[in-house]
Design an enzyme around this catalytic site. Structure first.
Site, short mmCIF file in Angstrom:
data_model
loop_
_atom_site.label_atom_id
_atom_site.label_comp_id
_atom_site.label_asym_id
_atom_site.label_seq_id
_atom_site.Cartn_x
_atom_site.Cartn_y
_atom_site.Cartn_z
N ASP A 53 -3.35 0.95 -6.61
CA ASP A 53 -2.09 1.23 -5.92
C ASP A 53 -1.18 2.10 -6.80
O ASP A 53 -1.37 2.22 -8.01
CB ASP A 53 -1.40 -0.08 -5.59
CG ASP A 53 -0.50 0.01 -4.36
OD1 ASP A 53 -0.27 1.13 -3.87
OD2 ASP A 53 -0.03 -1.05 -3.90
N GLU A 67 2.48 7.45 -7.80
CA GLU A 67 3.23 8.59 -7.25
C GLU A 67 4.54 8.83 -7.99
O GLU A 67 4.91 9.98 -8.24
CB GLU A 67 3.55 8.36 -5.77
CG GLU A 67 2.35 8.05 -4.89
CD GLU A 67 2.12 6.56 -4.75
OE1 GLU A 67 1.16 6.19 -4.05
OE2 GLU A 67 2.89 5.76 -5.34
N ASP A 77 1.91 2.63 3.27
CA ASP A 77 2.74 1.64 3.95
C ASP A 77 3.18 2.14 5.33
O ASP A 77 4.10 2.95 5.46
CB ASP A 77 3.97 1.32 3.11
CG ASP A 77 3.59 0.69 1.78
OD1 ASP A 77 2.43 0.28 1.63
OD2 ASP A 77 4.46 0.61 0.89
#
Length: 772
Positions: free
Chosen positions: A414, A417, A480
């Site tokens: 995960d 970014e 998401d």
């Protein structure tokens, strides 16, 4: 970034210097170097001042042309750079013709007009695009520095696709896009996976070879051009040709890397704990056992963030208050036939026992004064692992290896970014270039640990962030999304854009991550999710097991899970082809039907491989409208035949959707609907759809380890059909919607509700029959 005020004027303080002519040039063995002043030279006095651009045109491999435009030539190359694959020994053809220079690479060429500077790109004799007067440029501004720019022509009706996983309109015309990774969900213009590559329906692609921010104006600032610009004194880009869009992507992924082949088990259903829910081993076991009791095939169980203790992400240690015996817990889960995935990220919380160790050894990103960079967003006081440091990579990898020893099979990588630009890297890398590139190093480090410990055939990630080349480390999921039908559509658009950017495999959170879906949305999204390459039930603050929605949801998840397992010989064969060619397993319609203009804008349906069309249902009523290209298509589920070349308006219950088999195609199904990984060569059922007149149809059936083992070929000549099969055992053939045959040789025949089932006679590999 926009530099002009309309078409005629420049913004205040902006000066654009574009090449006016080729004043001189040098032809080398592999390249042409152009010297192009920004004013037309009519006397020697004009040569005493600049600017002048130095432009090098070359070709690293067949059908790919590289253009590097420089103002000032800098000798120091700032890291990082994309890892590109050049063909050793490849030499393009170069011609000095009257009035123009030509460089030819395979069937793709570039022609440079010497007098009135312009460059034009061709595939054979077909014009692809070009850059004419005033399009390429060196730009100075009063306040924001200097830039290099290129504008490539767009033709009438030309549509631009790609540029990463973008949730905005699938066709990028009219959009301003910055290649800059951000954590913005699926409901904004931001993207987790920014790729400076686009492809158009005119049959070419453009890859801008800059890891840092690249600003695209796609038919926006100049409506008949695609513009891209970067800060600094140099612009480097490739124009990629091909006979069709598939070949363009094939050539692009030859340059930047092919998607690796995920293991067959990863195509099965993944179930997670969800994000902020409360769970322990009893909770997990209840979910796993509940799926088994309801006969729902489950292949992977994923532990999200809170497998580790709160405030300590990442310490790579199980929270012993919740999981007192993790090793034996994982053993018990694996005895139930499951693979295990755990959540990780590249951040180390200040409370983690690893933080001091990382600081002392220089494993984290630093400030200029040598202190570790920290902030409070996501984890209090967290630092970020510096993957340019080989020692940090080994340290991080050792933590993962310990988890693999415990029984973990893969990792959800995960984040990656929100990477700061005010930091210092171990190898001195440019922090602006590293912002996007960081995710490549992060995911590569994790993927290499899996390859080292489990072998390449078993290595797979579940990654969120990416840059160019990250397709080599699959699988990627869409981030998401919200539990709404609109977000379901956003997710699909993002996935199709990513697959047009060189990525082969893609997933998403079935029913949405944020909030909790209504039962109807859960069921509709389940059909879509289980007909994506990878399928995961995941959410934020609530569990995603189907019986918590309603009993029909159990039936829906069971049905589509079993359907996916049953077509794994076809789907895994598609995946093997993706790994070999770079052509994605999930394909926008335009990629498969690039000569059908009705497919240009289609973003609510897709091809799963080359033979199955999927049209998800995006509303509770079951209404779906979708486009079928020409020919007679067959619904794989209902066996209904439909004539294509038109739009279809249908209504489907929760157990159905348009899953349309392409005419003249072969879908290989298996003999197991309970797991995705089994022997695809034994008990195979070959579904043959509408064989075309003198149009051979063929399929390759791969072993579960990705080796080609079985083949089938079908050829129709008038009313006679011949079928040749090799490498399969105990197989059968169903000629879908062909109910009457005669003069059968090589097989027994029985009619059924789907058509004619042919069971080969012992030892027979060739079957012929006539259609009555």
């Amino acid at each position: 970034m926009k530099f002009t005020d309309g078409f005629w004027l420049k913004k205040k303080g902006v000066s654009i210097h574009s090449p006016a002519e080729v004043r001189d040039f040098v032809i080398n063995e592999k390249s042409i170097i152009l010297y192009a002043p920004v004013t037309r030279i009519s006397n020697r006095g004009q040569t005493l001042q600049g600017p002048m651009l130095t432009i090098e045109i070359s070709s690293p491999c067949s059908d790919i042309i590289r253009v590097v435009s420089r103002h000032f030539i800098k000798k120091i190359i700032k890291q990082p750079e994309f890892e590109l694959n050049y063909s050793k020994g490849f030499v393009p053809e170069i011609f000095d013709e009257e009035g123009q220079l030509v460089l030819k690479s395979g069937k793709t060429s570039v022609r440079v007009n010497k007098k009135d500077f312009s460059i034009s790109f061709y595939y054979e004799d077909r014009l692809l695009t070009g850059s004419g007067t005033g399009q390429m440029g060196y730009i100075t501004t009063e306040n924001s520095g200097v830039y290099m720019r290129e504008q490539l022509d767009l033709s009438i009706g030309e549509c631009v696709y790609g540029l990463g996983e973008r949730f905005s309109a699938f066709v990028k015309n009219g959009q301003s896009i910055d290649i800059w990774n951000e954590d913005g969900g699926t409901s904004s213009e931001q993207s987790y996976k920014n790729i400076p590559f686009y492809i158009t329906n005119r049959g070419y692609g453009v890859f801008v070879n800059h890891p840092e921010k690249v600003s695209f104006e796609v038919a926006s600032e100049a409506v008949s051009r695609t513009q891209f610009s970067v800060p600094g004194e140099k612009l480097d880009y490739f124009v990629i040709g091909g006979s069709d869009l598939k070949e363009v992507i094939h050539n692009y992924t030859a340059l930047t890397g092919r998607p690796a082949l995920p293991p067959a088990w990863s195509f099965g259903l993944w179930l997670t704990t969800s994000f902020t829910t409360n769970y322990d081993e009893d909770t997990v076991s209840a979910f796993v056992d509940g799926m088994a009791q309801r006969d729902i095939p489950l292949r992977v169980f994923h532990f999200d963030c809170f497998w580790m203790k709160e405030y300590e992400w990442c310490n790579f240690e199980w929270d012993r208050e919740v999981f007192p015996d993790p090793r034996n817990m994982l053993k018990r889960l694996k005895e139930k036939g499951l693979k295990i995935c755990v959540w990780i990220n590249p951040y180390i919380s200040q409370k983690s026992r690893l933080f001091e160790e990382a600081v002392e050894n220089g494993y984290l990103l630093k400030l200029e004064d040598g202190e570790a960079w920290q902030w409070d967003l996501w984890q209090p006081g967290m630092g970020i692992v510096d993957f340019t440091n080989p020692a940090a990579c080994k340290w991080y990898g050792d933590k993962l290896e310990a988890l693999i020893d415990m029984g973990v099979d893969c990792f959800k990588t995960d984040f990656g970014e929100r990477i700061p630009t005010d930091v210092v890297y171990h190898n001195g890398a440019d922090p602006l270039k590293m912002h996007n590139f960081y995710t490549y190093l992060y995911n590569r480090a994790v993927y290499e640990v899996l390859v080292k410990r489990l072998g390449k055939e078993e290595a797979v990630l579940f990654a969120r962030s990416a840059t160019a080349g990250s397709q080599k480390f699959p699988v990627h999921w869409g981030g998401d999304c919200v539990s709404r039908y609109e977000s379901m559509g956003e997710s699909l658009r993002g996935g199709l854009s990513l697959c047009m950017s060189g990525f082969g495999f893609w997933s998403h959170d079935i029913s949405g991550f944020e909030n909790t879906a209504s039962p109807d949305l859960y069921k509709r999204w389940s059909g879509f999710g289980l007909l994506s390459t990878h399928s995961r039930l995941h959410g934020s603050s609530s569990y995603r097991v189907p019986w918590l929605f309603d009993e029909e949801a159990v039936d829906v998840v069971r049905y589509f899970s079993k359907l996916k397992c049953s077509i794994m010989p076809y789907l895994f064969g598609t995946a093997c082809n993706t790994a070999e060619t770079g052509i994605p397993a999930m394909r926008p319609m335009i990629l498969e039907f690039d000569r059908d203009r009705a497919c240009d804008y289609l973003d609510a349906q897709y091809m799963l491989g080359d033979s199955l069309l999927v049209a998800p249902v995006f509303n509770p009523e079951g209404r779906v409208d979708y486009y079928l290209p020409g020919g007679i298509w067959t619904n794989f589920i209902t066996n209904q035949q439909v004539t294509g070349g038109t739009w279809r308006y249908e209504k489907h219950d929760f157990m159905s959707l348009p899953l349309m088999a392409r005419p003249n195609s072969i879908i290989a199904a298996g003999n197991n609907e309970n797991v995705p990984d089994y022997d695809y060569l034994d008990g195979t059922v070959l579904h043959v759809f509408e064989p075309g007149e003198n149009e051979p149809a063929s399929a390759t059936i791969y072993s579960v380890k990705g080796k080609p083992k079985g083949t089938v070929q079908v050829l129709r000549n008038g009313d006679q059909v011949s079928v040749a099969v090799s490498g399969l055992k105990n197989y059968s053939i169903i000629m879908r919607n062909i109910n009457h045959i005669c003069d059968l040789k090589g097989a027994a025949f029985e009619a059924n509700s789907m058509g004619s089932k042919l069971v080969p006679l012992e030892g027979a590999h060739n079957i012929t029959f006539k259609i009555v």
